[in-house]
Design an enzyme around this catalytic site. Structure first.
Site, PDB file in Angstrom:
ATOM      1  N   HIS A  50       1.670   4.430  -2.832  1.00 33.31           N
ATOM      2  CA  HIS A  50       1.758   5.890  -2.681  1.00 33.31           C
ATOM      3  C   HIS A  50       3.112   6.379  -3.187  1.00 33.31           C
ATOM      4  O   HIS A  50       3.207   7.400  -3.868  1.00 33.31           O
ATOM      5  CB  HIS A  50       1.650   6.282  -1.203  1.00 33.31           C
ATOM      6  CG  HIS A  50       0.268   6.249  -0.643  1.00 33.31           C
ATOM      7  ND1 HIS A  50      -0.783   6.925  -1.216  1.00 33.31           N
ATOM      8  CD2 HIS A  50      -0.230   5.631   0.466  1.00 33.31           C
ATOM      9  CE1 HIS A  50      -1.874   6.721  -0.473  1.00 33.31           C
ATOM     10  NE2 HIS A  50      -1.563   5.938   0.530  1.00 33.31           N
ATOM     11  N   HIS A  77       3.316   6.556  -6.913  1.00 34.03           N
ATOM     12  CA  HIS A  77       2.539   7.694  -7.406  1.00 34.03           C
ATOM     13  C   HIS A  77       3.402   8.958  -7.380  1.00 34.03           C
ATOM     14  O   HIS A  77       3.351   9.787  -8.284  1.00 34.03           O
ATOM     15  CB  HIS A  77       1.305   7.869  -6.507  1.00 34.03           C
ATOM     16  CG  HIS A  77       0.207   8.688  -7.095  1.00 34.03           C
ATOM     17  ND1 HIS A  77      -0.868   9.107  -6.354  1.00 34.03           N
ATOM     18  CD2 HIS A  77      -0.002   9.190  -8.339  1.00 34.03           C
ATOM     19  CE1 HIS A  77      -1.684   9.809  -7.126  1.00 34.03           C
ATOM     20  NE2 HIS A  77      -1.177   9.880  -8.316  1.00 34.03           N
ATOM     21  N   HIS A 107       0.835  -1.203   0.000  1.00 30.79           N
ATOM     22  CA  HIS A 107       0.000   0.000   0.000  1.00 30.79           C
ATOM     23  C   HIS A 107       0.876   1.262   0.000  1.00 30.79           C
ATOM     24  O   HIS A 107       0.733   2.128  -0.864  1.00 30.79           O
ATOM     25  CB  HIS A 107      -0.913  -0.033   1.227  1.00 30.79           C
ATOM     26  CG  HIS A 107      -1.771   1.176   1.396  1.00 30.79           C
ATOM     27  ND1 HIS A 107      -3.121   1.174   1.151  1.00 30.79           N
ATOM     28  CD2 HIS A 107      -1.475   2.443   1.772  1.00 30.79           C
ATOM     29  CE1 HIS A 107      -3.609   2.384   1.369  1.00 30.79           C
ATOM     30  NE2 HIS A 107      -2.625   3.176   1.763  1.00 30.79           N
ATOM     31  N   GLU A 108       1.775   1.324   0.973  1.00 32.77           N
ATOM     32  CA  GLU A 108       2.614   2.528   1.072  1.00 32.77           C
ATOM     33  C   GLU A 108       3.514   2.658  -0.150  1.00 32.77           C
ATOM     34  O   GLU A 108       3.791   3.762  -0.613  1.00 32.77           O
ATOM     35  CB  GLU A 108       3.445   2.513   2.360  1.00 32.77           C
ATOM     36  CG  GLU A 108       2.609   2.528   3.644  1.00 32.77           C
ATOM     37  CD  GLU A 108       1.561   3.629   3.700  1.00 32.77           C
ATOM     38  OE1 GLU A 108       1.764   4.688   3.069  1.00 32.77           O
ATOM     39  OE2 GLU A 108       0.515   3.432   4.348  1.00 32.77           O
TER      40      GLU A 108
HETATM   41 ZN    ZN Z   1      -2.757   5.224   2.076  1.00 33.70          ZN
END
Ligand code: ZN
Length: 680
Positions: A470, A473, A466-467
């Protein structure tokens, strides 16, 4: 001046050299520099990008980068002598600067002149979006307010920033200040060996060898709630955790008054700007259009999820009664009973799974997934860091450097709980030179004990993905302008799309094969265990969904409330629970007092963003499912249309460009096992 490491912007921050005493002198220089740049832009009276936006962005970037380092260190090394004090002392000065910038009418006039300049019609989409955002932000900073209201607005901004900082420090202090030393390992029956070793090592570090130290940091607390047969111990830790930062603890750590003050001041700020309440202000810059649209979305999802949640609860109660002898299922029994039910039904424990995910293998697996998707390589590099546990990596594509990130994996004292990504610097191109983006990735996983590598639960693996989503991105952006490159300028409620998207790969057989190796035998995850994990994937997903909806609906209703002075948020929370929840915590539970997301982070009237973005991420991932998995062609389209463009266009436009249509909720319901009717 070069002796102050916070003023060295030549490359990465010089963490080993930065000391709390550098903060104030560095800010003196950077604030003076930024104010001089503002004065210069106004005096020059320019009306184009190069004479207005560029010099201002240069000056504020240096300030933001230096202050970002200080804020980061406060989050990860909060117990450094003198750091917290200087950080707190400087918050008002930083906040005052940005408020005065946002309210500067002469500067606002320059930005309007840029927008009105006929030549600007030919500017890049990124530059147009930045100027649009800037004009909007001037209005939202109170630039158009009469002078008396401007001063009040500035006070509000400064105070709200202080309240955020104080709130999360109280949570951290309340979390760290609880400890329990046990002599007798029998009291910890049921808890896995490696967790016991962690507790023993923690006690030893505190000068209490031979004992076991328990605490409230999540990886320390959760094994008790999940595994301890000792019900009284579970209750004791549950209660300590549920009462953190409330009237039940030390007054200086109580967040109750801070919540009230935030609600009142946030509403006043919104009303000064012409909004009915803070929720409207929050949504003005987001993808969702209105509080009502969000509330309708949450209630619709709640109506679909609640029957599944009720079924989950009923099954758990029946199991606890017949198999565990628990006549009533209390709040401190839920994780414990759920783990036992999971083992009974699927015949594996999370602890068993955890043995297959040693850290090095998980990282190698993650890097291999992104190599397959995007053709990028991740390699470790030497760099100064803030703690010996931290590592630095670079990302390359076809030999070209795209960006770098720090990875700080383990929980420790003085570190803010949770997991997050933050930016060190953003991508920009200036005078033909590319400044590559850099990110922080921070987790609070279990640290290695003794000679064994750290092993991660499947949840932790998912959090890491998940991190990292980010991070990608931010790092895979192709935008040349700082204001909308990477995660900058992306709507809050779309920010979780790339991160939640990555979580899906943690359920792919091929991916798991590549990133698992039993910590003793070296064997990859066996198919039979994987099949059980998959069968268990949506175990209690109804209950988990309504829990998220409870937080989201509470947040949106609280910040839309007409009476912030008098609203009783505990009563509101109970009403929300009547509507959507199936688990009711004890009356002493003060969950709001540690709900940092909405009282200290950026999620005020924005917690729904997780579910909102999950609709987007599930639907985006469905494009990969349709193409049979980690397909590079779909990967490159995702990079081009979602990751690369950052905030340079609205998230809905990016989604449509990738998917060829509007987002649909079907994939989320299917991934959560909620596309068939619930069976009682
Ligand atoms: Zn998040």
């Amino acid at each position: 001046m070069t002796t102050n490491p916070l003023l060295d912007f030549s490359d990465l921050p010089r963490f080993a050299a930065i000391k709390p005493e550098h903060v104030t002198p560095a800010l003196d220089v950077l604030l003076a520099e930024a104010r001089a740049a503002v004065a210069q832009v106004i005096a020059a009276g320019g009306d184009d990008w190069d004479s207005v936006s560029e010099p201002l962005s240069d000056a504020t970037e240096r300030l933001s980068r230096a202050w970002g380092v200080v804020g980061h260190l406060n989050s990860v090394m909060g117990n450094t002598e003198g750091l917290r004090e200087v950080y707190n002392a400087e918050i008002p000065r930083i906040s005052a600067f940005f408020t005065e910038l946002g309210q500067n009418l002469d500067l606002y006039a320059r930005f309007k002149a840029v927008a009105a300049n006929p030549a600007f019609a030919n500017a890049s989409a990124a530059r147009k979006k930045i100027i649009d955002n800037d004009l909007r932000d001037f209005r939202l900073s109170g630039a158009e307010l009469p002078d008396a209201q401007k001063a009040r607005f500035a006070e509000l901004s400064s105070r709200l920033a202080e309240l955020s900082s104080q709130f999360s420090q109280n949570v951290m202090d309340a979390t760290d200040s609880f400890s329990l030393y046990l002599d007798d390992v029998a009291e910890l029956a049921g808890i896995p060996e490696d967790t016991l070793a962690l507790y023993a090592a923690m006690a030893e570090a505190d000068g209490q060898p031979g004992k076991y130290k328990l605490g409230l940091q999540f990886p320390v607390l959760f094994p008790v709630l999940q595994y301890a047969d000792n019900r009284a111990l579970r209750q004791q830790l549950y209660e300590a955790n549920a009462k953190r930062a409330s009237e039940f603890g030390p007054a200086e750590q109580d967040n109750t008054a801070l919540i009230r003050e935030r609600l009142v001041l946030a509403a006043e700020e919104a009303q000064l700007l012409g909004f009915a309440n803070y929720a409207e202000l929050s949504l003005y810059t987001k993808m969702a259009e209105s509080p009502q649209q969000v509330i309708d979305f949450l209630r619709d999802l709640a109506a679909r999820a609640k029957p599944y949640a009720q079924q989950d609860r009923a099954e758990l109660e029946a199991f606890a009664r017949t198999e565990l002898g628990l006549e009533t299922l209390e709040a401190w029994d839920i994780s414990y009973a759920a783990e036992k039910l999971r083992v009974a039904r699927y015949a594996f424990s999370e602890h068993e799974v955890k043995q297959y995910f040693p850290e090095h293998k998980v990282l190698a697996g993650l890097f291999s997934v992104v190599h397959k998707l995007y053709g990028i390589s991740v390699t470790a590099r030497d760099a100064e860091t803030w703690h010996p546990d931290v590592r630095y990596y670079q990302i390359h594509k076809d030999g070209a450097l795209l960006g770098g990130f720090y990875l700080d994996l383990y929980a420790r004292d003085g570190k803010r709980p949770g997991a997050w990504m933050d930016d060190v610097r953003g991508r920009r191109v200036k005078a033909g030179q590319v400044q590559t983006p850099v990110a922080y990735l921070v987790c609070n996983f279990t640290r290695p004990v003794g000679d064994k590598p750290a092993t991660f639960s499947h949840d932790e693996v998912t959090t890491l993905f998940h991190e990292f989503g980010h991070g990608l991105h931010h790092l895979l952006t192709r935008v040349d302008e700082l204001g909308v490159s990477g995660i900058s300028g992306v709507e809050w409620d779309a920010v979780e799309l790339p991160s939640q998207f990555m979580e899906n790969f943690c359920w792919e057989w091929d991916v798991l094969q590549g990133m698992s190796a039993h910590v003793d035998s070296g064997e990859p995850l066996p198919r039979a265990l994987y099949d059980k994990m998959l069968a268990a994937k949506n175990f209690q997903s109804g209950m988990q969904t309504v829990r998220q909806l409870e937080f989201s609906l509470f947040d949106m209703l609280l910040y839309s409330a007409a009476n912030p002075h008098s609203i009783d948020w505990l009563v509101l929370l109970e009403q929300v629970r009547d509507e959507v929840a199936v688990n009711r915590p004890p009356a002493y539970n003060r969950f709001p007092n540690s709900f940092s997301h909405i009282f200290a982070g950026g999620y005020a009237a924005g917690y729904y963003s997780y579910k909102w973005a999950e609709v987007l991420s599930a639907d985006a991932y469905a494009a990969f499912e349709e193409a049979g998995g980690a397909n590079p062609a779909v990967g490159h389209k995702f990079w081009d249309e979602i990751l690369a463009v950052g905030g340079s266009r609205p998230a809905l436009a990016s989604f449509r460009a990738f998917r060829g249509r509007d987002p649909q909720i079907d994939a989320l319901l299917r991934h959560s096992g909620m596309s068939e009717p619930a069976t009682a």
